[in-house]
Scaffold this motif. Structure first.
Motif, short mmCIF file in Angstrom:
data_model
loop_
_atom_site.label_atom_id
_atom_site.label_comp_id
_atom_site.label_asym_id
_atom_site.label_seq_id
_atom_site.Cartn_x
_atom_site.Cartn_y
_atom_site.Cartn_z
N ASP A 91 0.97 -1.31 0.05
CA ASP A 91 0.14 0.15 -0.22
C ASP A 91 0.75 1.23 0.07
O ASP A 91 1.91 1.20 0.59
N GLN A 92 0.49 2.24 -0.68
CA GLN A 92 1.09 3.51 -0.67
C GLN A 92 0.44 4.56 0.01
O GLN A 92 -0.79 4.69 0.04
N VAL A 93 1.23 5.38 0.55
CA VAL A 93 0.60 6.57 1.16
C VAL A 93 1.50 7.76 0.85
O VAL A 93 2.80 7.64 0.45
N ALA A 94 1.06 9.03 1.08
CA ALA A 94 1.53 10.24 0.77
C ALA A 94 1.58 11.36 1.93
O ALA A 94 0.32 11.46 2.71
N LEU A 95 2.70 11.82 2.36
CA LEU A 95 2.73 12.88 3.32
C LEU A 95 3.38 14.12 2.70
O LEU A 95 4.10 13.91 1.75
N PRO A 96 3.10 15.37 3.55
CA PRO A 96 3.70 16.62 2.79
C PRO A 96 5.19 16.56 3.01
O PRO A 96 5.73 16.00 4.10
N SER A 97 5.88 17.06 1.98
CA SER A 97 7.32 17.22 2.02
C SER A 97 7.93 17.92 3.35
O SER A 97 8.93 17.37 3.69
N ASP A 98 6.91 18.94 3.93
CA ASP A 98 7.76 19.66 5.09
C ASP A 98 7.60 18.87 6.54
O ASP A 98 7.83 19.47 7.34
N ILE A 99 7.17 17.57 6.39
CA ILE A 99 6.88 16.91 7.82
C ILE A 99 8.14 16.58 8.15
O ILE A 99 8.25 16.44 9.49
N LEU A 100 9.15 16.45 7.49
CA LEU A 100 10.62 16.15 8.06
C LEU A 100 11.32 17.40 8.44
O LEU A 100 12.40 17.56 8.83
N GLY A 101 10.69 18.66 7.99
CA GLY A 101 11.58 19.99 8.45
C GLY A 101 12.86 20.05 7.74
O GLY A 101 13.05 19.59 6.64
N ASP A 102 13.91 20.44 8.74
CA ASP A 102 15.21 20.65 8.35
C ASP A 102 16.21 19.28 7.89
O ASP A 102 17.14 19.20 7.48
N ARG A 103 15.27 18.09 8.35
CA ARG A 103 15.99 16.82 8.09
C ARG A 103 15.96 16.12 6.82
O ARG A 103 16.24 15.22 6.27
N ARG A 104 14.95 16.82 5.99
CA ARG A 104 14.59 16.45 4.63
C ARG A 104 15.61 15.97 3.71
O ARG A 104 15.36 15.27 3.08
N PRO A 105 16.71 16.69 3.63
CA PRO A 105 17.95 16.28 2.80
C PRO A 105 18.46 14.99 3.23
O PRO A 105 19.00 14.27 2.22
N PHE A 106 18.31 14.54 4.39
CA PHE A 106 18.88 13.13 4.78
C PHE A 106 17.97 11.88 4.25
O PHE A 106 18.47 10.93 4.10
N LEU A 107 16.82 12.26 3.60
CA LEU A 107 15.56 11.19 2.97
C LEU A 107 16.32 10.67 1.65
O LEU A 107 16.72 11.55 0.83
N GLN A 108 16.79 9.49 1.46
CA GLN A 108 17.50 8.79 0.34
C GLN A 108 16.40 7.92 -0.27
O GLN A 108 15.49 7.27 0.27
N ASP A 109 16.78 7.61 -1.54
CA ASP A 109 15.95 6.65 -2.35
C ASP A 109 15.96 5.41 -1.81
O ASP A 109 16.98 5.14 -1.40
N GLY A 110 14.72 4.92 -1.54
CA GLY A 110 14.74 3.44 -1.06
C GLY A 110 15.11 3.16 0.30
O GLY A 110 14.86 2.25 0.98
#
Length: 187
Positions: A91-110
């Protein structure tokens, strides 16, 4: 849902307050000279991201909400939404991009992240505590520089600036703590 006293609130707790779900971001325990002690709590609404500062006395009772946590894989980002997939049910879900705040750049593919659910509604996402990144820009290694507390600035492959020990050079992979956004160790 369990009820807790106002002085038991800790950062990261999810509370039901004023008809909404709020996450405690910062908690300061204040003991004024006059009157009783209280907890000054900075709250963030999990549904719309608004912030609120609230005072809770030890006699105040608040509802603490337990969120269900599921490990989900990050797929892609589009139109300001981060898309995640449950690895068992697909199942797939979508969350707003700003949910991670300043940690967003650390999110990597996979990357597998922890998505928190209230009933069937996805509310929050938490990155792994440690992420491996490559250093793309820093000062060259200086031989003989072994002072214990000296650090130099560096830029990671995701654009985040951190400080690293002097013996780490450009092109090396390092482990970064995503909670403090600091160098942890060599990879």
């Amino acid at each position: 849902m369990p009820r807790i006293n106002g002085n038991e609130i800790k950062p990261g707790n999810v509370l039901e307050h004023d008809g909404g779900l709020w996450s405690a971001v910062k908690v300061d325990h204040v003991k004024p000279g006059k009157g009783g002690a209280f907890a000054q709590v900075e709250l963030r609404n999990l549904r719309n991201g608004s912030k609120l500062n609230e005072r809770f006395r030890s006699a105040d009772k608040v509802e603490r909400v337990r969120l269900e946590q599921k490990d989900q894989q990050f797929l892609y980002e589009s139109d300001g939404q981060l898309h995640f997939m449950d690895q068992q049910t697909f199942d797939q879900v979508a969350l707003p991009s700003d949910i991670l705040g300043d940690r967003r750049p650390f999110l990597q593919d996979g990357m597998v992240v922890q998505v928190e659910y209230y009933e069937d509604e996805p509310l929050n996402a938490t990155l792994p505590q440690k992420v491996t990144c490559e250093i793309v820009e820093t000062e060259p290694v200086v031989k003989g520089q072994t002072a214990a507390n000296s650090f130099k600035p560096a830029v990671l492959d995701n654009g985040v600036r951190i400080t690293i020990p002097p013996f780490v050079g450009q092109g090396e992979k390092v482990v970064v703590n995503t909670e403090t956004m600091e160098y942890s160790e060599r990879a």
